[in-house]
Design an enzyme around this catalytic site. Sequence first.
Site, PDB file in Angstrom:
ATOM      1  NE  ARG A   1      -2.282  -1.304   3.551  1.00  0.00           N
ATOM      2  CZ  ARG A   1      -1.692  -0.547   4.465  1.00  0.00           C
ATOM      3  NH1 ARG A   1      -1.748   0.774   4.385  1.00  0.00           N
ATOM      4  NH2 ARG A   1      -1.076  -1.090   5.484  1.00  0.00           N
TER       5      ARG A   1
ATOM      6  NE  ARG B   1       0.563  -8.798   2.572  1.00  0.00           N
ATOM      7  CZ  ARG B   1       0.010  -8.331   3.688  1.00  0.00           C
ATOM      8  NH1 ARG B   1      -1.010  -8.934   4.232  1.00  0.00           N
ATOM      9  NH2 ARG B   1       0.513  -7.249   4.272  1.00  0.00           N
TER      10      ARG B   1
ATOM     11  CE1 TYR C   1       4.868 -16.331  13.503  1.00  0.00           C
ATOM     12  CE2 TYR C   1       6.852 -16.580  14.846  1.00  0.00           C
ATOM     13  CZ  TYR C   1       6.211 -16.089  13.723  1.00  0.00           C
ATOM     14  OH  TYR C   1       6.912 -15.337  12.824  1.00  0.00           O
TER      15      TYR C   1
ATOM     16  CB  SER D   1       1.870  -6.027  13.688  1.00  0.00           C
ATOM     17  OG  SER D   1       2.564  -4.974  13.069  1.00  0.00           O
ATOM     18  N   GLY D   2       0.952  -9.447  12.988  1.00  0.00           N
ATOM     19  CA  GLY D   2       0.556 -10.678  13.651  1.00  0.00           C
ATOM     20  C   GLY D   2      -0.927 -11.006  13.747  1.00  0.00           C
TER      21      GLY D   2
HETATM   22  P1  GTP Z   1      -1.605  -7.580   7.492  1.00  0.00           P
HETATM   23  O1  GTP Z   1      -2.185  -8.647   6.637  1.00  0.00           O
HETATM   24  O2  GTP Z   1      -0.614  -6.745   6.785  1.00  0.00           O
HETATM   25  O3  GTP Z   1      -2.631  -6.715   8.143  1.00  0.00           O
HETATM   26  O4  GTP Z   1      -0.691  -8.334   8.631  1.00  0.00           O
HETATM   27  P2  GTP Z   1      -1.031  -9.160   9.957  1.00  0.00           P
HETATM   28  O5  GTP Z   1      -1.230  -8.245  11.113  1.00  0.00           O
HETATM   29  O6  GTP Z   1      -2.082 -10.152   9.686  1.00  0.00           O
HETATM   30  O7  GTP Z   1       0.362  -9.900  10.227  1.00  0.00           O
HETATM   31  P3  GTP Z   1       0.775 -11.443  10.072  1.00  0.00           P
HETATM   32  O8  GTP Z   1       0.081 -12.333  11.053  1.00  0.00           O
HETATM   33  O9  GTP Z   1       0.678 -11.827   8.666  1.00  0.00           O
HETATM   34  O10 GTP Z   1       2.297 -11.365  10.502  1.00  0.00           O
HETATM   35  C1  GTP Z   1       3.222 -10.516   9.881  1.00  0.00           C
HETATM   36  C2  GTP Z   1       4.608 -11.000  10.134  1.00  0.00           C
HETATM   37  O11 GTP Z   1       4.864 -11.066  11.535  1.00  0.00           O
HETATM   38  C3  GTP Z   1       4.872 -12.387   9.582  1.00  0.00           C
HETATM   39  O12 GTP Z   1       6.135 -12.416   8.977  1.00  0.00           O
HETATM   40  C4  GTP Z   1       4.828 -13.271  10.805  1.00  0.00           C
HETATM   41  O13 GTP Z   1       5.634 -14.406  10.650  1.00  0.00           O
HETATM   42  C5  GTP Z   1       5.320 -12.355  11.918  1.00  0.00           C
HETATM   43  N1  GTP Z   1       4.719 -12.703  13.225  1.00  0.00           N
HETATM   44  C6  GTP Z   1       3.413 -12.938  13.477  1.00  0.00           C
HETATM   45  N2  GTP Z   1       3.217 -13.282  14.776  1.00  0.00           N
HETATM   46  C7  GTP Z   1       4.435 -13.260  15.365  1.00  0.00           C
HETATM   47  C8  GTP Z   1       4.901 -13.533  16.697  1.00  0.00           C
HETATM   48  O14 GTP Z   1       4.140 -13.855  17.611  1.00  0.00           O
HETATM   49  N3  GTP Z   1       6.224 -13.376  16.920  1.00  0.00           N
HETATM   50  C9  GTP Z   1       7.104 -13.004  15.920  1.00  0.00           C
HETATM   51  N4  GTP Z   1       8.393 -12.887  16.219  1.00  0.00           N
HETATM   52  N5  GTP Z   1       6.707 -12.763  14.650  1.00  0.00           N
HETATM   53  C10 GTP Z   1       5.393 -12.881  14.378  1.00  0.00           C
HETATM   54  C1  SPV Z   2      -2.563  -4.452   5.200  1.00  0.00           C
HETATM   55  O1  SPV Z   2      -1.606  -3.919   4.679  1.00  0.00           O
HETATM   56  O2  SPV Z   2      -3.025  -4.123   6.309  1.00  0.00           O
HETATM   57  C2  SPV Z   2      -3.183  -5.576   4.511  1.00  0.00           C
HETATM   58  C3  SPV Z   2      -2.646  -5.917   3.212  1.00  0.00           C
HETATM   59  O3  SPV Z   2      -4.100  -6.171   5.023  1.00  0.00           O
HETATM   60  S1  SPV Z   2      -3.171  -4.949   1.894  1.00  0.00           S
HETATM   61  O4  SPV Z   2      -4.328  -5.583   1.336  1.00  0.00           O
HETATM   62  O5  SPV Z   2      -2.073  -4.876   0.943  1.00  0.00           O
HETATM   63  O6  SPV Z   2      -3.529  -3.622   2.326  1.00  0.00           O
END
Ligand code: GTP
Ligand code: SPV
Length: 610
Positions: free
Chosen positions: A75, A391, A515, A264-265
Amino acid sequence: MAADVQGVLEAAGLTNPQVQEFVKEYAELTGAERIEVVNTSDDARLIQEALEAGELLPAGEGLYYSRSYYKDTARAEERTIVATSDERDKGTYNNWHPSSEMKPKLHDLMRGASEGKTMYVIPYLMAPAGGPLDKFAAGVELTDNRNVVMQMIRMARVGVDYINHLGNDFVRAVHVTGDLENLGQGTPDDKRYFVTVADERTILHFGSSYGGNALLGKIAHGLRQGSYDGWKNGFLVEQFMLLGITDKETGKKYNIAGGFPSASGKTNLAMTLAPDALGDRYYVEFYGDDIAWIWVDEDGKLRGFNPENGVFGVAKDTNEKTNPTAIESILPNSGAIFTNVAYNEKTHEVWWEGKGDKPADLDGWMDWKGDRIADRAEAHVDDPWAHPNSRFTTQLGNVPNVAADYDDYRGVEIHGIIFGGRARDREPLIRAIHDVAEGVYDGLTLGAEATAAADGLEGVLRYDPMSMRPFLSYPEADYAANWLKVIGQAKDKPLFAHVNWFQRGDDGRFLWPGYRENLRPLLWLMQLKNGEVKGRETAVGIIPTREELNLDGLDEQTLSDLDSVLAIDKARWQQEIGYREEHLKQFDGLPEEIWEAHRRVAKALEDEQA
Ligand code: GTP
Ligand code: SPV
Ligand code: MN
């Protein structure tokens, strides 16, 4: 062309006259050569066409790979604008511009820009169908990009039946890809614009084919437009995950919604399974990983649903150990699409950092830009193979622990609301907040490191209110008031908490394994809500004691880091209070309750110090 648009739409069963008018207007403006109405049942044919055209590459049986342009991988926040006709809609973060300025600009950019292309008409719904929120959740995306169509089919509910009966109650969403090689991405001459004309429920995006810039149902409508509509109509629309935890011993189920900034997770938490060491006592169900629409029902219950129909998950570090559920949701024949990961043109395998061992044989491997890994210059041998914001896209039905009632428009009751983000210090593993105003205050002062999900901002420490900073559509003071109003209507108030999986040691390593282990502090939160544990009162909330957390099976290192992970650094917090004050002062007319909460926390910290 425009003359036979009506005929094409009628033949495809798209009978809503207002939608027909909208399609005609933009078919004419963009100069598209053909019109095609999309239903979910078109997916197999479209996939076949995309494979033949080389827009998608095969990535195993029923799996697909795509690469977006290398300057178009996340984005673009500074190019994203909320426009209305009322200057009072201008907030601190919504990048407000008058619609009288933005609409002509976008129309100029879009004029003739789809010449020679097909304009796909995608009727969609950002909600489980059949409920009262349908009229806010329905939309029609027009796009000149076939990959966007296939992504939308996975992420939203798509088909003419979702919109034919809704009259004018649909979001008009227009996406024109533009000439990606000549848009000056990130330069002073940037030609991209991603505009939500919120008071006209119209979305005009020009100059990208990537994720939130292009799949307009997801971010632009599902979050930005949705939150504006929520403000006007008394509900909340947030960048929240939503999960359910059942304790099989007591039979109790708790649903927790949570806002963490992009990458961020959220996806990882929503998909989590209880750690093996805890046996099979707890069952975790997935509702949503990125967006929640939240309201109070006639019985005074706070409820929410996930408006999406799929997961657009970050690939990096997704593996069998960190997120087995995600791995299971992208198996052969799931129809999953991988974007901007590494790809082997001979074996059709995909790979990303943290997936497992890096392939030793470089034969056939290409990085996210499409460059051959084996041909890399010395200086670049260690560059990532996959883009950090690469993604996978897969439908909710593929997620093995998706809740049985995920498709119910009545949503689920929400018992807890958590905020979190990447904070290398200060924020403990979890701190619970009983008071609603203090919980809302905590969300508004969420501070975290930005990630690669926003172009050019990785690692920047910033406030990200409720994790909504890039998606806020109206002024922050009104946003806070809407929160207090909606939660205020709930008879049973949710328990708020702040969590942090990302504390680091002096050597930079994560102090908490994260995790699946993140379920442990959430189990404590359920027990706290239930009165089974008391925790330790601090100025910034209730922290679990060591004894209260279930530590079964955690390794020695984690156990020895635990005191740091549960500590409150008072000096650091007092400094933070000063920063928060500056942050909140930006929001004119912030409800007095939020300021009171702020002063209460500041005073409690001072008293503790004495
Ligand atoms: P968007 O789809 O962008 O909104 O992201 P999201 O908030 O769903 O984040 P997502 O769960 O995909 O995690 C983003 C990154 O953070 C990945 O590379 C994960 O592996 C890492 N991550 C998620 N949870 C943890 C955790 O508990 N500890 C650590 N060290 N990394 C984490
Ligand atoms: C985010 O960036 O918060 C997402 C991925 O969920 S995107 O659809 O690229 O905005
Ligand atoms: Mn997101």
